[in-house]
Design an enzyme around this catalytic site. Structure first.
Site, mmCIF file in Angstrom:
data_model
loop_
_atom_site.group_PDB
_atom_site.id
_atom_site.type_symbol
_atom_site.label_atom_id
_atom_site.label_comp_id
_atom_site.label_asym_id
_atom_site.label_seq_id
_atom_site.Cartn_x
_atom_site.Cartn_y
_atom_site.Cartn_z
ATOM 1 C CB SER A 58 96.637 -16.622 59.857
ATOM 2 O OG SER A 58 96.479 -17.608 60.011
ATOM 3 C CG HIS A 106 99.363 -18.807 56.280
ATOM 4 N ND1 HIS A 106 99.569 -20.402 57.004
ATOM 5 C CD2 HIS A 106 99.495 -18.072 57.051
ATOM 6 C CE1 HIS A 106 99.336 -20.068 58.142
ATOM 7 N NE2 HIS A 106 98.642 -18.791 57.825
ATOM 8 C CG HIS A 119 102.691 -27.881 57.751
ATOM 9 N ND1 HIS A 119 102.565 -27.750 58.370
ATOM 10 C CD2 HIS A 119 101.064 -27.613 57.242
ATOM 11 C CE1 HIS A 119 102.064 -27.624 59.060
ATOM 12 N NE2 HIS A 119 101.439 -27.001 58.483
ATOM 13 N NE ARG A 144 95.256 -28.963 58.267
ATOM 14 C CZ ARG A 144 95.765 -27.639 58.074
ATOM 15 N NH1 ARG A 144 95.495 -26.787 58.628
ATOM 16 N NH2 ARG A 144 96.846 -27.847 57.255
ATOM 17 C CG ASP A 167 97.561 -34.076 44.551
ATOM 18 O OD1 ASP A 167 97.771 -34.619 45.296
ATOM 19 O OD2 ASP A 167 97.622 -33.888 43.494
HETATM 20 C C1 LIG Z 1 104.005 -24.912 53.516
HETATM 21 C C2 LIG Z 1 106.069 -24.624 52.830
HETATM 22 C C3 LIG Z 1 106.242 -23.227 53.219
HETATM 23 C C4 LIG Z 1 106.909 -25.368 54.211
HETATM 24 O O1 LIG Z 1 108.440 -24.702 53.805
HETATM 25 P P1 LIG Z 1 109.178 -25.908 54.719
HETATM 26 O O2 LIG Z 1 109.451 -25.331 56.148
HETATM 27 O O3 LIG Z 1 110.808 -25.124 53.648
HETATM 28 O O4 LIG Z 1 109.112 -26.996 54.790
HETATM 29 P P2 LIG Z 1 110.299 -28.362 54.353
HETATM 30 O O5 LIG Z 1 111.395 -28.028 55.518
HETATM 31 O O6 LIG Z 1 109.568 -29.540 54.040
HETATM 32 O O7 LIG Z 1 111.344 -27.844 52.790
HETATM 33 C C5 LIG Z 1 112.403 -28.647 52.807
HETATM 34 C C6 LIG Z 1 112.530 -28.230 50.945
HETATM 35 O O8 LIG Z 1 111.814 -28.317 49.947
HETATM 36 C C7 LIG Z 1 110.638 -27.487 49.461
HETATM 37 N N1 LIG Z 1 109.634 -27.950 49.149
HETATM 38 C C8 LIG Z 1 108.423 -28.039 50.420
HETATM 39 N N2 LIG Z 1 107.696 -27.908 49.895
HETATM 40 C C9 LIG Z 1 107.689 -27.822 48.643
HETATM 41 C C10 LIG Z 1 106.446 -27.793 47.342
HETATM 42 N N3 LIG Z 1 105.353 -27.925 48.152
HETATM 43 N N4 LIG Z 1 107.516 -27.722 46.204
HETATM 44 C C11 LIG Z 1 108.293 -27.056 46.033
HETATM 45 N N5 LIG Z 1 109.143 -27.310 47.207
HETATM 46 C C12 LIG Z 1 109.049 -27.454 48.149
HETATM 47 C C13 LIG Z 1 111.298 -26.153 50.369
HETATM 48 O O9 LIG Z 1 111.254 -25.111 49.695
HETATM 49 C C14 LIG Z 1 112.538 -26.404 50.910
HETATM 50 O O10 LIG Z 1 114.076 -25.517 49.337
HETATM 51 P P3 LIG Z 1 115.134 -26.091 50.431
HETATM 52 O O11 LIG Z 1 115.553 -26.901 51.353
HETATM 53 O O12 LIG Z 1 115.406 -25.878 49.337
HETATM 54 O O13 LIG Z 1 115.282 -24.442 51.017
HETATM 55 C C15 LIG Z 1 106.099 -25.559 51.410
HETATM 56 O O14 LIG Z 1 105.664 -26.358 51.782
HETATM 57 C C16 LIG Z 1 105.394 -25.195 50.754
HETATM 58 O O15 LIG Z 1 106.064 -24.118 50.102
HETATM 59 N N6 LIG Z 1 104.100 -25.947 50.370
HETATM 60 C C17 LIG Z 1 103.616 -25.480 48.701
HETATM 61 C C18 LIG Z 1 102.849 -24.053 49.273
HETATM 62 C C19 LIG Z 1 101.297 -24.695 50.788
HETATM 63 O O16 LIG Z 1 100.628 -25.239 49.605
HETATM 64 N N7 LIG Z 1 101.690 -23.763 51.246
HETATM 65 C C20 LIG Z 1 100.260 -24.157 52.545
HETATM 66 C C21 LIG Z 1 101.260 -25.295 52.915
HETATM 67 S S1 LIG Z 1 99.638 -25.614 53.855
#
Ligand SMILES: CC(C)(COP(=O)(O)OP(=O)(O)OC[C@H]1O[C@@H](n2cnc3c(N)ncnc32)[C@H](O)[C@@H]1OP(=O)(O)O)[C@@H](O)C(=O)NCCC(=O)NCCS
Length: 412
Positions: A241, A271, A317, A326, A345
C-alpha cells in the site's frame, strides 16, 4: 496558516538542503546489491526507496519517526479521560518528525472536523454500487470519486512552481483524511445496517467519531479505534500500500489517485485483507472442529491447510522475524477488555468482533482509514523533496540469463 502546515513548511528547506548535500557528497556510494533471487523474489531487502515516516526492524518491529509503539502510547496526546493515543498526533509526528502537544492535536481534530462532509455526488455514486460489492472496492471507488475536487490537480492545471507542490498535496490530504471515517461508516451502515446512518458527533475526535458512526456504543470501542488507527498507519515504504501510493504519486497523480491505488493493494489477501481472512479462517476451523479442540487436532488442521498449498492468514511477514509489536499492543488491549475472544493470532479481527463489528469483509476498510495517515504523510514529503517519477529498470529472463552468464561488466 494552520500551525501544522506552518511547522511542516518551516522544515522543508533544511530537509531539501540535507538531501541535496547527501546526493552531492555520496551520490555514487552503493547502498544495496541485487541478486537474481531478489529480482524474482519480490525485491526483498533491496534498499532503494526513501521513506522518512517509519522504519521496520526484522526483530524489533516498527518505529515511527524513531519511536516504538509503547513509547508513543505513553507520549502521544490522548482524548480526555482516555488512555490510548490519538491518531491525529500520529499524523503530526509522521509529517514533522516531532511529538505534538495536546494543543497541536486539538487543532488537527478541529480542522478535520471542519472538512468532514461528504459531497452529494459521492453519496449518489456510492448508492449506485451494489451493496454486496466488497467494502474495499467501495472504499477505493469513494476515494477516487473525490478526485474531481483535488486542489493539487486544479493548481497544476493553472500552472504551479515545483517547489510548491507539497502545499496543495497537504490540502488534499487534510480533506481526504477528514472524510475517510465518514466514508467508512457510510459504507458499513449502508451494507450491513439497512441504510441507517449516524451523524458525526461534533464533540468527538477523529477515531472516536469513526467508532460512534459505526454504531458501537461502548466507550472502550472508541479507545480501541484510536489505538487501531495509530498502529496500522505506517510500516515503512516498501509494503504494497505504501509503495503503490508513493509510485502512483511519483507521476504527480494527486492524493486521491494515489491513495485509491494504495487501497487497492491493501485489498490483497497477502497484505491488508489478511485482517479479515484471519477471522474467517478461525471461524471455519471452529465450524469444522468445534470449539473444544485438542492441540493435536489443531496441529493436523494447520498441516492440512499448508499441505493443500494454502496460507495461514495472520502469520508470517515479508520483513519481520519476531512477533509483531502491533500484535502485542492489541493483545495488551484485549487483556483489559471483559471477554475478548481468547485468540492470540488475530487480535484486530477478534477485538472488532468482540465489540459487535462482525462483518469480516469490512475490517480492511478500517485498516485503510489508518494506513491513509502514513502513506499520505509520505506523499506530502515526496512532493516537498521534489522526488522524481519512479522508473526502475526491468529486464527479460532472456537478457538476465545473458547477463549472469557474461562477465559482470556487460551493460544494458
Ligand atoms: C506476508 C507473507 C506474504 C510474506 O511472505 P514471504 O515474504 O514469502 O515470507 P517468507 O519469506 O518468510 O516465507 C517463506 C515461505 O513460507 C511461506 N509462508 C509464509 N507465511 C506463511 C503463511 N502464513 N502460511 C503459509 N505459508 C507461509 C511463504 O509462502 C514462503 O513459501 P515458499 O518458500 O514456498 O515461497 C506471508 O507470510 C503470508 O502469506 N502470510 C499470510 C498472510 C498475512 O497474514 N499477510 C499479512 C502480513 S502483515
Amino acid at each position: 496558516m494552520f500551525s501544522l502546515k506552518e511547522k511542516f513548511k518551516s522544515k522543508i528547506k533544511a530537509l531539501r538542503t540535507k538531501v541535496r548535500m547527501i546526493v552531492k557528497e555520496y551520490g555514487n556510494v552503493k547502498i544495496s546489491d541485487v541478486t537474481v533471487t531478489q529480482a524474482y523474489g519480490g525485491i526483498r531487502n533491496v534498499k532503494c526507496i526513501i521513506t522518512e515516516t517509519s522504519a521496520v526492524d526484522p526483530y524489533k518491529g516498527v518505529r515511527f519517526r524513531g519511536y516504538t509503539i509503547p513509547e508513543l502510547r505513553e507520549r502521544l496526546p490522548r482524548a480526555s479521560g482516555g488512555e490510548e493515543p490519538l491518531p491525529e498526533g500520529m499524523f503530526y509526528l509522521l509529517l514533522t518528525g516531532e511529538l505534538p502537544t495536546k494543543k497541536d492535536v486539538e487543532e488537527i481534530t478541529k480542522e478535520w472536523r471542519k472538512r468532514s462532509t461528504l459531497p452529494k455526488y459521492l453519496i449518489n455514486i456510492l448508492k449506485t454500487v451494489p451493496k454486496d460489492t466488497h467494502p474495499m472496492t467501495q472504499f477505493s471507488i469513494a476515494i477516487l470519486s473525490l478526485q474531481k475536487d483535488s486542489i493539487f490537480t486544479q493548481k497544476y492545471k493553472i500552472g504551479m512552481n515545483k517547489a510548491d507542490y507539497w502545499d496543495p498535496m497537504f490540502e488534499d490530504t487534510m480533506n481526504l483524511l477528514a472524510k475517510l471515517p465518514l466514508i467508512a461508516a457510510y459504507i458499513y451502515r449502508r451494507a450491513y445496517k439497512n441504510n441507517k446512518y449516524i451523524s458525526v458527533n461534533p464533540h468527538l475526535d477523529w477515531g472516536g467519531n469513526l467508532a460512534h458512526m459505526l454504531g458501537v456504543k461502548e466507550e472502550e470501542f472508541k479507545e480501541l479505534m484510536r489505538l487501531y488507527l495509530v498502529i496500522h498507519c505506517d510500516h515503512e515504504g516498501g509494503n504494497v500500500s505504501a509503495h503503490t501510493t508513493h509510485l502512483v504519486g511519483s507521476a504527480l497523480s494527486d492524493a486521491y489517485y494515489a491513495l485509491s491505488a494504495g487501497i487497492n493493494g491493501l485489498a490483497g489477501p497477502l497484505h491488508g485483507l489478511a485482517n479479515q481472512e484471519v477471522l474467517r479462517w478461525i471461524m471455519k476451523l471452529i465450524r469444522d472442529l468445534g470449539e473444544t479442540l485438542t492441540q493435536e487436532q489443531l496441529k493436523k488442521y494447520i498441516w492440512d491447510t499448508l499441505n493443500a498449498g494454502q496460507i495461514i492468514p495472520g502469520y508470517g511477514h515479508a520483513v519481520l522475524r519476531q512477533t509483531d509489536p502491533r500484535y502485542l499492543i492489541q493483545r495488551e488491549f484485549a487483556l483489559k477488555a471483559k471477554n475478548p475472544w481468547p485468540n492470540v493470532d488475530a487480535l484486530s479481527g477478534c477485538l472488532l468482533y468482540h465489540y459487535g463489528i462482525k462483518e469480516f469483509d469490512f475490517y480492511t476498510v478500517l485498516f485503510g482509514v489508518s494506513r491513509a495517515i502514513g502513506v499520505l504523510s509520505s506523499l506530502i514529503l515526496d512532493r516537498a523533496l521534489g522526488l522524481p517519477i519512479e522508473r526502475p529498470k526491468s529486464i527479460t529472463t532472456e537478457s538476465l540469463e545473458e547477463l549472469v552468464k557474461k562477465p559482470p561488466k556487460q551493460k544494458f
